[in-house]
Every structure is written in structure tokens, then in C-alpha cells.
Design an enzyme around this catalytic site. Sequence first.
Site, mmCIF file in Angstrom:
data_model
loop_
_atom_site.group_PDB
_atom_site.id
_atom_site.type_symbol
_atom_site.label_atom_id
_atom_site.label_comp_id
_atom_site.label_asym_id
_atom_site.label_seq_id
_atom_site.Cartn_x
_atom_site.Cartn_y
_atom_site.Cartn_z
ATOM 1 N N ASP A 177 20.669 144.413 71.491
ATOM 2 C CA ASP A 177 21.200 145.147 70.351
ATOM 3 C C ASP A 177 20.347 146.402 70.200
ATOM 4 O O ASP A 177 19.119 146.311 70.048
ATOM 5 C CB ASP A 177 21.119 144.313 69.070
ATOM 6 C CG ASP A 177 22.086 143.131 69.084
ATOM 7 O OD1 ASP A 177 22.968 143.102 69.964
ATOM 8 O OD2 ASP A 177 21.958 142.248 68.214
ATOM 9 N N GLU A 222 31.249 145.562 67.862
ATOM 10 C CA GLU A 222 29.823 145.733 67.580
ATOM 11 C C GLU A 222 29.338 146.958 68.347
ATOM 12 O O GLU A 222 29.188 146.913 69.568
ATOM 13 C CB GLU A 222 29.017 144.498 67.985
ATOM 14 C CG GLU A 222 29.322 143.261 67.151
ATOM 15 C CD GLU A 222 28.427 142.081 67.502
ATOM 16 O OE1 GLU A 222 27.578 142.227 68.405
ATOM 17 O OE2 GLU A 222 28.586 141.014 66.881
#
Length: 249
Positions: A177, A222
Site C-alpha cells: 500500500d 483501492e
Amino acid sequence: MERMMTGDGRVRTFAECRNRRNRRTLLRVSVVLGVLLAAILALLFCLGRFAGRGPFAPGVAQAKYSPSSWSLIVVNRWNRIPDDYPAPKLTRLSNGESVDSRIYPDLQRMFDDMRAAGLHPEVTSAYRTEAVQRQLLDEKIFLYQNEGASKEEARRQASQWVAEPGTSEHELGLAVDINASGATGTKDSVNEHQWLADNAWRYGFILRYPRGKTDVTGNAYESWHYRYVGAEAAKAMHESGQTLEEYAK
């Protein structure tokens, strides 16, 4: 005591006849309940077999894994990490996060170029153990329940954002991430995410959960979640617009 004559010439009391009648009634009720239970079990079995829901739903299948194509393993809500998947050898990043050592050189090269472009990328989440993944899911479920959702609905909503333990790419060490250093929300990482969307493929990374592909990937969009697939595959997916699920078929 009142008595009655039976068809076979025997004399029974009314209490005996009542008990016999009750036993017959109980037998009939038991048969009906047995048939109903069998029908319910058959319905649940069909629901599990064909819809994947309920107590007879099959377990999540193991993802296909080959050491020669390790970077293309497809792990999602329908394909769990296989039992024979080797524990990754990890490289620890400066902020304490860790990644599979095989992806580190390309990740570092990508970050060097991002910083040269005036950006400030940071890996905010990378490798996770199964225990950490479970904790994250439980916390997300609790938050939704705290907002008034039932336990079942809270789990459904939470699973759109946090994978079930054993089905998260973070447990592979191949997913990262990426956000702006010090960011408190996605709005703080717009520039970093745009650069990644345009260029990450050049370093072997893909945007794992793009818009409009939830039915394919099982995850909502995302902008921060990138997955290493290798330079050749990343280039092909970038040009075709395919997800990993579609490319690896």
C-alpha cells in the site's frame, strides 16, 4: 374404571387407548418433521453447492502456485494462499514494513524515480502475518457494528476492504500500500497515486483493484494497493486493461 372392547376381543382401558393414540400421533408428527428436516438439509446443501453460501458451502479453493511463475499467483476471496506456498524471505524497509526480497530492487527503483519527480512515497502497509490480517478484519467488523450494522452485514462490508485471513495478497509479501509520507487520507496522496497509475507498470507493479472491476477482483477500488507481477506481465496488463485474474486465466 372405564373399559372398551378392542377389535381383537381384548379389553383395554380408555387410558391405554389414549396412550396408543398419542403414540401414533407422535409417530406421524415425527415422520413429518423428519421429511421437513430432510428437505431443509437438501436446500442448504444445494445453496452451498451452487451458490457457495450456508453451512455446506465448499471451502475456499487453494490458488494455483508454480515456483517458476511465483509473481503471477492469484490470491483473492475465491483462491486462498496454497498450503505449499513457501514463507517469503523478507527485506525490511526503513519504516519497519517488510516485502518479499525478490520485489525490493524494483520497488526501490520506483521510489527513487518518484522522489526524483518531487514526490514523497511511503509504503504504509506491506507483508502481514495471518494473525495481523485477522486482527485488521476483526477491527473493521467492529467499526461497522458500532455504526449499527448487524454482525453479518458488518462482515460483508468489512470484507470489501479487508480480506479474510489466508486470502490477502499482503500475506504473500508481494503487495504494498503506497501513500504520500505522512498522509492522513487519500486526498493527501493524489499526486503519488496518479504517478503510480501512470508509471508503476514500468517497474513490474500493477494497480491491483481498479475501478469497475470489483466483480472480477472481489475488492472495491483501492488507489493505493499495488501488486508486483513482473515487468512483462505488468506491461501487458497496462496495455490491455486486464486485471491479474483476467491475465492469468
